[in-house]
Design a protein around this motif. Structure first.
Motif, mmCIF file in Angstrom:
data_model
loop_
_atom_site.group_PDB
_atom_site.id
_atom_site.type_symbol
_atom_site.label_atom_id
_atom_site.label_comp_id
_atom_site.label_asym_id
_atom_site.label_seq_id
_atom_site.Cartn_x
_atom_site.Cartn_y
_atom_site.Cartn_z
ATOM 1 N N ARG A 17 0.822 -1.211 0.000
ATOM 2 C CA ARG A 17 0.000 0.000 0.000
ATOM 3 C C ARG A 17 0.857 1.261 0.000
ATOM 4 O O ARG A 17 0.530 2.248 -0.670
ATOM 5 N N LYS A 18 1.971 1.230 0.741
ATOM 6 C CA LYS A 18 2.853 2.398 0.773
ATOM 7 C C LYS A 18 3.507 2.620 -0.584
ATOM 8 O O LYS A 18 3.632 3.759 -1.053
ATOM 9 N N ILE A 19 3.922 1.540 -1.247
ATOM 10 C CA ILE A 19 4.534 1.683 -2.576
ATOM 11 C C ILE A 19 3.496 2.192 -3.570
ATOM 12 O O ILE A 19 3.778 3.069 -4.392
ATOM 13 N N ALA A 20 2.270 1.665 -3.493
ATOM 14 C CA ALA A 20 1.201 2.116 -4.389
ATOM 15 C C ALA A 20 0.914 3.595 -4.181
ATOM 16 O O ALA A 20 0.751 4.357 -5.152
ATOM 17 N N LYS A 21 0.850 4.018 -2.920
ATOM 18 C CA LYS A 21 0.595 5.427 -2.614
ATOM 19 C C LYS A 21 1.725 6.304 -3.137
ATOM 20 O O LYS A 21 1.483 7.383 -3.709
ATOM 21 N N PHE A 22 2.951 5.841 -2.972
ATOM 22 C CA PHE A 22 4.100 6.618 -3.437
ATOM 23 C C PHE A 22 4.105 6.715 -4.959
ATOM 24 O O PHE A 22 4.320 7.797 -5.526
ATOM 25 N N PHE A 23 3.867 5.600 -5.655
ATOM 26 C CA PHE A 23 3.858 5.621 -7.117
ATOM 27 C C PHE A 23 2.711 6.498 -7.637
ATOM 28 O O PHE A 23 2.844 7.151 -8.669
ATOM 29 N N THR A 24 1.577 6.526 -6.917
ATOM 30 C CA THR A 24 0.465 7.408 -7.298
ATOM 31 C C THR A 24 0.885 8.865 -7.205
ATOM 32 O O THR A 24 0.583 9.678 -8.097
ATOM 33 N N PHE A 25 1.573 9.215 -6.120
ATOM 34 C CA PHE A 25 2.067 10.586 -5.938
ATOM 35 C C PHE A 25 3.020 10.973 -7.073
ATOM 36 O O PHE A 25 2.915 12.060 -7.647
ATOM 37 N N LEU A 53 12.205 -4.779 -5.749
ATOM 38 C CA LEU A 53 11.731 -5.416 -4.529
ATOM 39 C C LEU A 53 10.424 -6.161 -4.776
ATOM 40 O O LEU A 53 10.230 -7.295 -4.308
ATOM 41 N N LEU A 54 9.542 -5.558 -5.542
ATOM 42 C CA LEU A 54 8.274 -6.204 -5.875
ATOM 43 C C LEU A 54 8.485 -7.423 -6.767
ATOM 44 O O LEU A 54 7.822 -8.449 -6.608
ATOM 45 N N ALA A 55 9.415 -7.300 -7.713
ATOM 46 C CA ALA A 55 9.676 -8.413 -8.638
ATOM 47 C C ALA A 55 10.211 -9.639 -7.909
ATOM 48 O O ALA A 55 10.057 -10.773 -8.376
ATOM 49 N N GLU A 56 10.820 -9.407 -6.752
ATOM 50 C CA GLU A 56 11.382 -10.523 -5.977
ATOM 51 C C GLU A 56 10.369 -11.137 -5.022
ATOM 52 O O GLU A 56 10.671 -12.103 -4.319
ATOM 53 N N ASP A 57 9.165 -10.579 -4.988
ATOM 54 C CA ASP A 57 8.104 -11.101 -4.125
ATOM 55 C C ASP A 57 7.459 -12.304 -4.797
ATOM 56 O O ASP A 57 6.700 -12.175 -5.771
ATOM 57 N N GLY A 58 7.739 -13.477 -4.276
ATOM 58 C CA GLY A 58 7.269 -14.714 -4.889
ATOM 59 C C GLY A 58 5.781 -14.950 -4.763
ATOM 60 O O GLY A 58 5.257 -15.902 -5.376
ATOM 61 N N LEU A 59 5.062 -14.118 -3.999
ATOM 62 C CA LEU A 59 3.622 -14.293 -3.871
ATOM 63 C C LEU A 59 2.851 -13.699 -5.045
ATOM 64 O O LEU A 59 1.659 -13.965 -5.205
ATOM 65 N N PHE A 60 3.520 -12.892 -5.854
ATOM 66 C CA PHE A 60 2.878 -12.354 -7.053
ATOM 67 C C PHE A 60 2.889 -13.404 -8.161
ATOM 68 O O PHE A 60 3.781 -14.248 -8.245
ATOM 69 N N GLN A 61 1.877 -13.319 -9.042
ATOM 70 C CA GLN A 61 1.829 -14.172 -10.218
ATOM 71 C C GLN A 61 2.968 -13.796 -11.178
ATOM 72 O O GLN A 61 3.446 -12.656 -11.161
ATOM 73 N N PRO A 62 3.404 -14.730 -12.021
ATOM 74 C CA PRO A 62 4.502 -14.428 -12.967
ATOM 75 C C PRO A 62 4.209 -13.221 -13.854
ATOM 76 O O PRO A 62 5.122 -12.442 -14.155
ATOM 77 N N GLU A 63 2.944 -13.065 -14.277
ATOM 78 C CA GLU A 63 2.600 -11.922 -15.132
ATOM 79 C C GLU A 63 2.867 -10.600 -14.417
ATOM 80 O O GLU A 63 3.352 -9.635 -15.012
ATOM 81 N N LYS A 97 1.239 0.460 -9.992
ATOM 82 C CA LYS A 97 0.264 0.964 -9.026
ATOM 83 C C LYS A 97 -1.013 0.128 -9.031
ATOM 84 O O LYS A 97 -1.512 -0.266 -7.961
ATOM 85 N N HIS A 98 -1.549 -0.148 -10.198
ATOM 86 C CA HIS A 98 -2.833 -0.852 -10.256
ATOM 87 C C HIS A 98 -2.708 -2.315 -9.859
ATOM 88 O O HIS A 98 -3.639 -2.889 -9.284
ATOM 89 N N SER A 105 -6.579 -5.617 -2.419
ATOM 90 C CA SER A 105 -8.054 -5.678 -2.390
ATOM 91 C C SER A 105 -8.702 -4.312 -2.297
ATOM 92 O O SER A 105 -9.734 -4.131 -1.652
ATOM 93 N N ARG A 106 -8.106 -3.347 -2.965
ATOM 94 C CA ARG A 106 -8.729 -2.030 -3.010
ATOM 95 C C ARG A 106 -9.489 -1.897 -4.313
ATOM 96 O O ARG A 106 -8.902 -1.957 -5.400
ATOM 97 N N ASP A 107 -10.807 -1.724 -4.217
ATOM 98 C CA ASP A 107 -11.611 -1.494 -5.410
ATOM 99 C C ASP A 107 -11.242 -0.141 -6.011
ATOM 100 O O ASP A 107 -11.025 0.838 -5.294
ATOM 101 N N GLN A 108 -11.191 -0.097 -7.334
ATOM 102 C CA GLN A 108 -10.773 1.114 -8.013
ATOM 103 C C GLN A 108 -11.941 1.749 -8.749
ATOM 104 O O GLN A 108 -12.716 1.073 -9.400
ATOM 105 N N ALA A 109 -12.034 3.043 -8.598
ATOM 106 C CA ALA A 109 -13.071 3.815 -9.283
ATOM 107 C C ALA A 109 -12.415 4.723 -10.309
ATOM 108 O O ALA A 109 -11.191 4.854 -10.355
ATOM 109 N N ASP A 110 -13.253 5.365 -11.113
ATOM 110 C CA ASP A 110 -12.738 6.225 -12.182
ATOM 111 C C ASP A 110 -11.833 7.326 -11.639
ATOM 112 O O ASP A 110 -10.893 7.749 -12.285
ATOM 113 N N TRP A 111 -12.124 7.815 -10.424
ATOM 114 C CA TRP A 111 -11.324 8.905 -9.888
ATOM 115 C C TRP A 111 -9.961 8.438 -9.391
ATOM 116 O O TRP A 111 -9.128 9.250 -9.008
#
Length: 282
Positions: A17-25, A53-63, A97-98, A105-111
């Motif tokens: 969440r912190k990385i997502a918030k930072f990349f959004t900024f 760091l994210l790419a090394e997280d094995g819990l993410f899908q390969p895509e 970010k997305h 599990s954050r639902d995304q809206a148009d805004w």
């Protein structure tokens, strides 16, 4: 910026969440200034290291890890300022970010989306004089906001809201409209009652059972009525339309046989605006 080693020690969801918030900024700053060079090489290296760091997280899908690795490559190129494509840079930020928003599990809206167009420039707005719309009892702030945005895009001169239409200043309407509530003139007024006066321009309703939109005689100036999500256009407004230009309908081919009002509104305005543009070119 939080040091990367501290970021890595956080619980996984909090870290994402912190990385997502930072990349959004970061993405918002680039969208506002349309420039990547506002960041130092060390800052861009931080973006690269966060993506790694994210790419090394094995819990993410390969895509997802492939997207992170692509972002690492883009940020590595940008760090030297020798090969920085702003479009690729923004897409890398946006894609990461997305994925993170979805993972947490954050639902995304148009805004939640960052508009590539930046701030609205009122001098660039093309207006068709005499192109009016009446939003009659549209209850959803989301729909009102979307219809303001559509009206701005297709040259509407003015929007008139019925007394019980959702407030364009509702936070959800304003966020969906993305600035268009301030750029399109609007007012509240009850136009259609049992004793309402005849309007000084043609009136037509966006409603089922009318003339196909491909054959409808859109006027040079007039008022398009879009009605309630639940009940459609009111009887009084339909009477006014039937006594003038009638009803315009959008043929559909599914079992539902209807569209969301803001979607139908967008289709109608696009065709109306396109015919006005063509008539001006003749």
């Amino acid at each position: 910026m939080i040091p990367l080693y501290k970021l890595d020690k956080l619980p996984r969801t909090q870290k994402l969440r912190k990385i997502a918030k930072f990349f959004t900024f970061v993405e918002n700053r680039i969208a506002a200034q349309h420039n990547v060079n506002i960041f130092t090489a060390s800052e861009i290296c931080f973006f690269k290291d966060a993506a790694r760091l994210l790419a090394e997280d094995g819990l993410f899908q390969p895509e997802a890890r492939n997207v992170f690795n692509d972002a690492v490559f883009v940020f590595e190129q940008a760090a030297s300022y020798n090969n920085c494509d702003i479009s690729r840079f923004r897409r890398a930020l946006n894609s990461v970010k997305h994925i993170l928003l979805s993972e947490t599990s954050r639902d995304q809206a148009d805004w939640d989306f960052t508009c590539a167009g930046g701030c609205l420039d009122p001098l660039k707005r093309r207006v068709f004089e005499g192109m009016f719309v009446y939003l009659e009892d549209i209850r959803s702030p989301f729909n009102v906001g979307a219809m303001f945005r559509t009206a701005e895009s297709f040259g509407v001169e003015k929007i008139i809201l019925s007394p019980f239409c959702a407030d364009p200043r509702h936070r959800r309407a304003e966020r969906t409209a993305m600035g268009c509530v301030d750029s399109v003139p609007w007012e509240r007024q009850e136009l259609f009652t049992a004793s309402s006066a005849t309007l000084p321009y043609p009136v037509f309703a966006l409603e089922t059972g009318g003339i196909s939109i491909s054959e409808f005689p859109f006027p040079r100036s007039g008022l398009l009525i879009a009605g309630s999500e639940e009940l459609g256009v009111s009887p009084h407004a339909l009477d006014a339309a039937d006594a003038s230009l009638g009803r315009v309908s959008i043929p559909s081919y599914g079992a539902k046989a209807s569209l969301n009002v803001s979607v139908a509104f967008g289709i109608a305005l696009h065709i109306w605006g396109n015919k006005l543009m063509l008539s001006e070119e003749l």
